[in-house]
Design a protein around this motif. Structure first.
Motif, PDB file in Angstrom:
ATOM      1  N   VAL A   1     -13.805   8.018  -4.574  1.00  0.00           N
ATOM      2  CA  VAL A   1     -14.708   7.274  -3.697  1.00  0.00           C
ATOM      3  C   VAL A   1     -14.496   5.769  -3.872  1.00  0.00           C
ATOM      4  CG1 VAL A   1     -17.142   6.730  -3.245  1.00  0.00           C
ATOM      5  CG2 VAL A   1     -16.426   9.094  -3.566  1.00  0.00           C
ATOM      6  N   TRP A   2     -14.339   5.312  -5.115  1.00  0.00           N
ATOM      7  CA  TRP A   2     -14.071   3.893  -5.361  1.00  0.00           C
ATOM      8  C   TRP A   2     -12.769   3.458  -4.698  1.00  0.00           C
ATOM      9  CZ3 TRP A   2     -15.357   3.748 -11.310  1.00  0.00           C
ATOM     10  CH2 TRP A   2     -16.747   3.713 -11.460  1.00  0.00           C
ATOM     11  N   GLY A   3     -11.750   4.321  -4.764  1.00  0.00           N
ATOM     12  CA  GLY A   3     -10.488   3.981  -4.117  1.00  0.00           C
ATOM     13  C   GLY A   3     -10.645   3.838  -2.615  1.00  0.00           C
ATOM     14  N   ALA A   4     -11.521   4.650  -2.027  1.00  0.00           N
ATOM     15  CA  ALA A   4     -11.742   4.587  -0.581  1.00  0.00           C
ATOM     16  C   ALA A   4     -12.490   3.329  -0.159  1.00  0.00           C
ATOM     17  CB  ALA A   4     -12.508   5.827  -0.116  1.00  0.00           C
ATOM     18  N   THR A   5     -13.086   2.605  -1.111  1.00  0.00           N
ATOM     19  CA  THR A   5     -13.787   1.372  -0.744  1.00  0.00           C
ATOM     20  C   THR A   5     -12.819   0.241  -0.402  1.00  0.00           C
ATOM     21  OG1 THR A   5     -13.893   0.585  -3.057  1.00  0.00           O
ATOM     22  CG2 THR A   5     -15.723   1.951  -2.259  1.00  0.00           C
ATOM     23  N   PHE A   6     -11.537   0.390  -0.736  1.00  0.00           N
ATOM     24  CA  PHE A   6     -10.586  -0.699  -0.516  1.00  0.00           C
ATOM     25  C   PHE A   6     -10.515  -1.130   0.950  1.00  0.00           C
ATOM     26  CE2 PHE A   6      -6.276  -2.100   0.534  1.00  0.00           C
ATOM     27  CZ  PHE A   6      -6.152  -3.200  -0.284  1.00  0.00           C
ATOM     28  N   PRO A   7     -10.252  -0.216   1.910  1.00  0.00           N
ATOM     29  CA  PRO A   7     -10.218  -0.668   3.306  1.00  0.00           C
ATOM     30  C   PRO A   7     -11.571  -1.137   3.813  1.00  0.00           C
ATOM     31  CG  PRO A   7     -10.033   1.716   3.190  1.00  0.00           C
ATOM     32  CD  PRO A   7      -9.907   1.212   1.794  1.00  0.00           C
TER      33      PRO A   7
ATOM     34  N   PHE B   1      -5.566   5.937  -5.709  1.00  0.00           N
ATOM     35  CA  PHE B   1      -6.312   6.332  -4.510  1.00  0.00           C
ATOM     36  C   PHE B   1      -6.412   5.169  -3.529  1.00  0.00           C
ATOM     37  CE2 PHE B   1      -8.485   9.526  -7.446  1.00  0.00           C
ATOM     38  CZ  PHE B   1      -7.731  10.584  -6.980  1.00  0.00           C
ATOM     39  N   ALA B   2      -6.593   3.947  -4.059  1.00  0.00           N
ATOM     40  CA  ALA B   2      -6.688   2.781  -3.182  1.00  0.00           C
ATOM     41  C   ALA B   2      -5.400   2.601  -2.386  1.00  0.00           C
ATOM     42  CB  ALA B   2      -6.978   1.525  -4.010  1.00  0.00           C
ATOM     43  N   ALA B   3      -4.255   2.774  -3.044  1.00  0.00           N
ATOM     44  CA  ALA B   3      -2.979   2.648  -2.340  1.00  0.00           C
ATOM     45  C   ALA B   3      -2.828   3.723  -1.277  1.00  0.00           C
ATOM     46  CB  ALA B   3      -1.829   2.738  -3.349  1.00  0.00           C
ATOM     47  N   LEU B   4      -3.305   4.934  -1.575  1.00  0.00           N
ATOM     48  CA  LEU B   4      -3.220   6.024  -0.609  1.00  0.00           C
ATOM     49  C   LEU B   4      -4.060   5.724   0.633  1.00  0.00           C
ATOM     50  CD1 LEU B   4      -2.386   8.900   0.204  1.00  0.00           C
ATOM     51  CD2 LEU B   4      -4.363   9.746  -1.101  1.00  0.00           C
ATOM     52  N   PHE B   5      -5.303   5.289   0.421  1.00  0.00           N
ATOM     53  CA  PHE B   5      -6.181   5.003   1.559  1.00  0.00           C
ATOM     54  C   PHE B   5      -5.706   3.775   2.333  1.00  0.00           C
ATOM     55  CE2 PHE B   5      -9.330   7.524  -0.937  1.00  0.00           C
ATOM     56  CZ  PHE B   5      -9.560   8.495   0.016  1.00  0.00           C
TER      57      PHE B   5
END
Length: 284
Positions: A9-15, A240-244
């Motif tokens: 979920v934290w990684g998804a906050t990037f965008p 995860f941030a790089a993926l999103f």
């Protein structure tokens, strides 16, 4: 698995942050998301024990210091460099744990070093600034302390109560920070005009899901997970941030970055490895 979901979920906050910071400053985004989170957790904050307010205040202050220091550093250095320096908290947790009496295993130290090396491959791009680098490393230190203190004190509290206390403290301190940042400017007057539907939905996700929901889940999960292992799981965040970012923002993932992500995954797997117990021969 719960902490891995938190990291996802934290990684998804990037965008989401990428879109929000096009109109809002980092401190405005932080204050607004924490206020929304505080509203969600308000029912659990009405009758909290004094010791929960005390521990929640300490934990909330550590998290906020980490955010503030990182935001300051980002004014002068790239986000990639900031991500690498921030990831040093993965290595700081087992090292700081020694000061609290813990004895990290060699496997855990190797896994932490591998995770940091992997994030370095994903993030390193140069562009040093002594003051900004020092502030970012200080933010990583604050978060490493947060992970350690949370693992030590989470078992003393109900997870939802501890999460509520943290969030209320964070919202109050962040609002003070936003007011001080806006002193002598027209930032507060122009704030409503800078909010649109896309940003409001993003703030709702940041406040309700990524902050209120995940701090509760984090407080619950770290009752049973050691601080050094939790820190390694959190090292999955830039993966995860790089993926999103690739999925939603069409940002390319280079071969070097992919190799770094694989190293982080290997570090998390290594952290779970335990040698098989030696068999004891029984004489008849």
């Amino acid at each position: 698995m719960a902490l891995l979901l938190v990291t996802l979920v934290w990684g998804a906050t990037f965008p989401v942050l990428k879109i929000a910071t096009a109109q809002l400053s980092g401190v405005e985004v932080s204050a607004l998301r924490f206020m929304l989170a505080a509203v969600c957790m308000a029912p659990f904050a009405l009758r909290l024990p004094r010791h929960t307010w005390r521990d929640g205040g300490l934990l909330g202050a550590l998290v906020l210091v980490s955010y503030v220091a990182q935001a300051f550093g980002l004014e002068y250095i790239s986000s990639n460099r900031s991500a690498f320096l921030t990831s040093l908290n993965v290595l700081m947790v087992p090292l700081l744990g020694m000061a609290f009496g813990a004895r990290p295993t060699l496997v855990m130290l190797l896994a932490a070093a591998l995770a940091c090396a992997g994030i370095g491959l994903m993030s390193w791009d140069g562009g040093a600034n002594l003051l900004a680098d020092a502030a970012t490393v200080f933010g990583a230190l604050a978060y490493a302390l947060y992970v350690i203190v949370l693992s030590q004190r989470a078992a003393r509290h109900q997870p939802r109560q501890l999460a509520a206390a943290q969030i209320v403290w964070m919202a109050g301190l962040a609002c003070v920070w936003m007011l001080l940042d806006a002193w002598g400017t027209d930032k507060l007057q122009t704030l409503p005009s800078r909010l649109n539907a896309e940003i409001l939905w993003g703030l709702a996700y940041l406040g309700v899901v990524a902050t209120a929901g995940m701090l509760f889940l984090q407080a619950w999960a770290q009752r049973a997970v050691a601080a050094d292992k939790a820190a390694l799981i959190y090292a999955m965040e830039p993966v995860f941030a790089a993926l999103f970012a690739w999925m939603w923002l069409a940002e390319a993932l280079t071969l070097r970055a992919a190799l770094g992500g694989a190293m982080v995954v290997c570090a998390v797997v290594l952290s779970e490895w335990r040698p098989a117990p030696a068999e004891v021969a029984v004489q008849s």
